[in-house]
Design an enzyme around this catalytic site. Structure first.
Site, mmCIF file in Angstrom:
data_model
loop_
_atom_site.group_PDB
_atom_site.id
_atom_site.type_symbol
_atom_site.label_atom_id
_atom_site.label_comp_id
_atom_site.label_asym_id
_atom_site.label_seq_id
_atom_site.Cartn_x
_atom_site.Cartn_y
_atom_site.Cartn_z
ATOM 1 N N ASP A 402 0.805 -1.101 0.006
ATOM 2 C CA ASP A 402 0.012 -0.112 0.009
ATOM 3 C C ASP A 402 0.849 1.397 -0.080
ATOM 4 O OD1 ASP A 402 -2.378 1.397 -0.115
ATOM 5 O OD2 ASP A 402 -3.013 0.595 1.837
ATOM 6 N N GLU A 457 -14.038 2.320 -0.274
ATOM 7 C CA GLU A 457 -13.419 2.740 1.026
ATOM 8 C C GLU A 457 -13.589 4.343 1.069
ATOM 9 O OE1 GLU A 457 -9.203 2.529 0.545
ATOM 10 O OE2 GLU A 457 -8.890 4.328 -0.611
#
Length: 650
Positions: A402, A457
């Site tokens: 990430d 998200e």
């Protein structure tokens, strides 16, 4: 089949280089005119009309060498080529016919290759240079014959999470110097479109577009020489201290990435396009038998808000055993331990004190559920072999890497290095906070997903992930390849009663809309984003989602209009899965079932918007029917709605 086609193109003669050379697609709908009198220029026609007015490719090197400018080619060849590609992890179809006509212009220092497909045009430079050199810049000026409409994925800078909204605007209204990520979609008044992106990106920076006076031009991040060291309180927003004046270091003969123009005569064809995968390098992993796509229970979106349990929920062993139990009960292949599982974000070698990793992995193995671990990219980059060896020892099945954010040459090389090293340890890789896919997963099919998308998200902090946004993605971002949108929210609402909530997020649109995303969006690793407790409270929806695979042997687009609606059918083994989405406008369609086997009867079970879903978005209805290939199926979708069906042989 690989056939020389000099006789087919009567206006092209090998050994006699004219000022203009033309290349047609196999079906002749697309034609490319290539001129090289004062440098290379391409013009693309669709059905006799100019689709792209001009493309000017060139490359400049520190040594003074240039590609695409100056002298004419020594000679040229045209070939018709047709191969069949078998996808290891298929997302549109398992067997792909790769059929195109290829023009190769031969120069002293390089070759220039142009491919014309029935659904696109691609070109690349192939270097013959020897020794080390630096690419100072690569030029790709693009202009259109009229004022096209653009679905603009604007970037403010070249360091980015590469998560974009697509703003619908006229090209003439885009301000100069505006940066666009890829893919960028352009449409004309005839309903035709061209989507610009790249394929086969290796050892080279990511391509962006920048608005120019005449259209767009290429833009690349420069080669990074040094960065600020990361700290615990500043663990991911990396600052570049010094960058070189060039964009890439290179050496010896090599190919450069394909510059791709995906072309569609209608909106259905946009979704069907698979050219990024077709243009990518072939398989580089010897053993792929261990690569297992599937669905995964995700902890971060729902903030580990499990309830009706006898323990304190959080980033601890008991909570994740609960996730494992949930995954096992519904046949999900994986759970993910996102940020917080490790001792710190920069120490991803050790779990936090509340997680017993050996106990957890042993429990997961007993339940036949795999575990995927989250990590920032820098710890993996600096200590890759040691970390992946430890993960393999624990029995971990994959990594979610990430906050990559950069897209320079070093980071592109990190993508391949991680994919290759992870494969050696039999680990899947899910790239987040980084650039869009460009076909690398064909060579490394353990690359199980990419983010580079404004996904669910964002519902934790905004109300912009609307049904219309969902219906823009298949025509824009998804044309580059798989995307980790992370669907599955069970708390569904319309705009008038939607609330932004970080720890207990909601979704916009109906329940059927949310469920249809599992078929609509291509993701070999497909998340179930909500809390297991919420899924337990919605067993009918959860059970239906659990039956949906994440890879597809065939795809048929039935109805399509950018940002408005999409209906498609996908096949896995002998079962068909049909999904429909609409924006805020209610819509009805008749689906022709002729894609079914005419010799069989089928049972269909479907979820549709409930009679009151316009007021209560969670409302749905489940129906069943026996159908055959001669039937038409009526589907109805309410505002912000959807439709999802599973068609099994009787």
């Amino acid at each position: 089949m690989k056939t020389l086609l000099c006789c087919l193109f009567g206006w092209l003669f090998i050994g006699s280089i004219a000022a203009q050379q033309n290349l047609s697609s196999p079906n002749t709908h697309i034609k490319v005119a290539v001129t090289h009198e004062k440098g290379l220029n391409l013009k693309i026609y669709l059905n006799g009309n100019v689709l792209v007015e001009n493309i000017s490719p060139k490359m400049d090197f520190a040594s003074g060498k240039t590609f695409g400018q100056g002298k004419e080619p020594n000679d040229s060849t045209v070939e018709e080529i047709s191969n069949e590609i078998t996808a290891i992890v298929p997302t549109k179809s398992s067997r792909i016919t790769d059929h195109y006509n290829l023009l190769t212009l031969n120069y002293d220092d390089f070759n220039f290759e142009v491919r014309a497909y029935n659904n696109g045009v691609a070109y690349r430079f192939v270097s013959k240079l020897k020794g080390n050199d630096e690419v100072m810049d690569e030029g790709m000026d693009v202009s259109f014959p009229s004022d096209y409409q653009c679905y603009l994925p604007e970037e403010k800078q070249l360091i980015s999470h590469f998560e974009n909204y697509y703003t619908k605007t006229q090209v003439s209204e885009i301000k100069p110097k505006t940066i666009a990520a890829l893919p960028t979609l352009f449409t004309n008044k005839r309903g035709e479109s061209v989507s610009i992106t790249e394929a086969d990106l290796y050892d080279y920076p990511n391509l962006f577009l920048e608005k120019s006076d005449k259209g767009f031009k290429s833009l690349f991040p420069n080669y990074v020489l040094s960065t600020e060291p990361l700290k615990e309180d500043q663990d991911r927003l990396e600052k570049i201290k010094e960058a070189a004046p060039y964009i890439a270091k290179t050496s010896g003969a090599r190919t450069f990435p394909w510059r791709l123009f995906m072309i569609s005569e209608n909106d259905k064809q946009i979704v069907e396009n698979n050219l990024v995968y077709q243009l990518a390098s072939p398989l580089k992993i010897k053993d792929t038998s261990w690569i297992k796509p599937g669905k995964v229970a995700w902890d971060w979106w729902n903030a580990n808000n499990v309830y009706n349990v006898p323990f304190k929920s959080g980033l601890n062993t008991q909570t994740y055993k609960y996730y494992i139990d949930f995954a096992a009960e519904f046949g999900l292949e994986y759970i993910i331990l996102d940020e917080g599982w490790s001792k710190s974000t920069l120490n991803v070698m050790e779990p936090n004190p509340d997680i017993d990793m050996e106990s957890l992995t042993a429990y997961a193995k007993e339940k036949n559920v795999g575990i995927i671990l989250w990590s920032l990219w820098r710890p993996l980059d600096s200590n890759m072999e040691v970390l992946l060896t430890q993960y393999e020892k624990w029995g971990i099945k994959g990594v979610k890497v990430d906050f990559i954010q950069r897209a320079d040459q070093y980071v592109t090389n990190f993508y391949e290095r991680l994919a290759k090293t992870a494969a050696e340890h039999r680990l899947l890789v899910d790239y987040h906070g980084g650039m869009k896919p460009s076909g690398m997963r064909r060579a490394y099919p353990n690359i199980i997903n990419y983010e580079a998308v404004k996904g669910l998200e964002n519902n934790k902090w905004t109300d912009k992930i609307t049904p219309e946004h969902d219906l823009t993605l298949p025509f824009t971002r998804m044309t580059a390849g798989v995307m980790d949108y992370t669907p599955g929210g069970m708390d569904n609402a319309h705009e008038d009663n939607y609330a932004v909530r970080f720890n207990r997020p909601m979704t916009l649109g109906t329940r059927a809309h949310q469920m249809a995303l599992y078929i609509m969006f291509e993701a070999p690793l497909q998340m179930l984003a909500d809390s297991p407790s919420n899924y337990y409270n919605n067993p009918e929806s959860t059970g239906f989602i659990s039956k949906i695979p994440t890879t597809w042997e065939d795809t048929k687009v039935i109805e399509a209009k950018i940002s408005d609606y999409l209906v498609l059918a996908r096949k896995n083994k002998d079962i068909w899965y049909v999904a429909g989405l609409t924006d805020e406008t209610p819509r009805d369609f008749k689906i022709d079932m002729s894609f079914l086997d005419s010799k069989r009867k089928y049972n269909i079970v479907w979820f549709e918007d409930g009679i009151n879903s316009d007021k209560v978005a969670k409302d749905y209805s489940v129906k069943k029917q026996i159908i055959s290939s001669t039937d038409e199926l009526d589907i109805s979708m309410h505002s912000g709605g959807g439709w999802i069906g599973i068609i099994s042989p009787e």
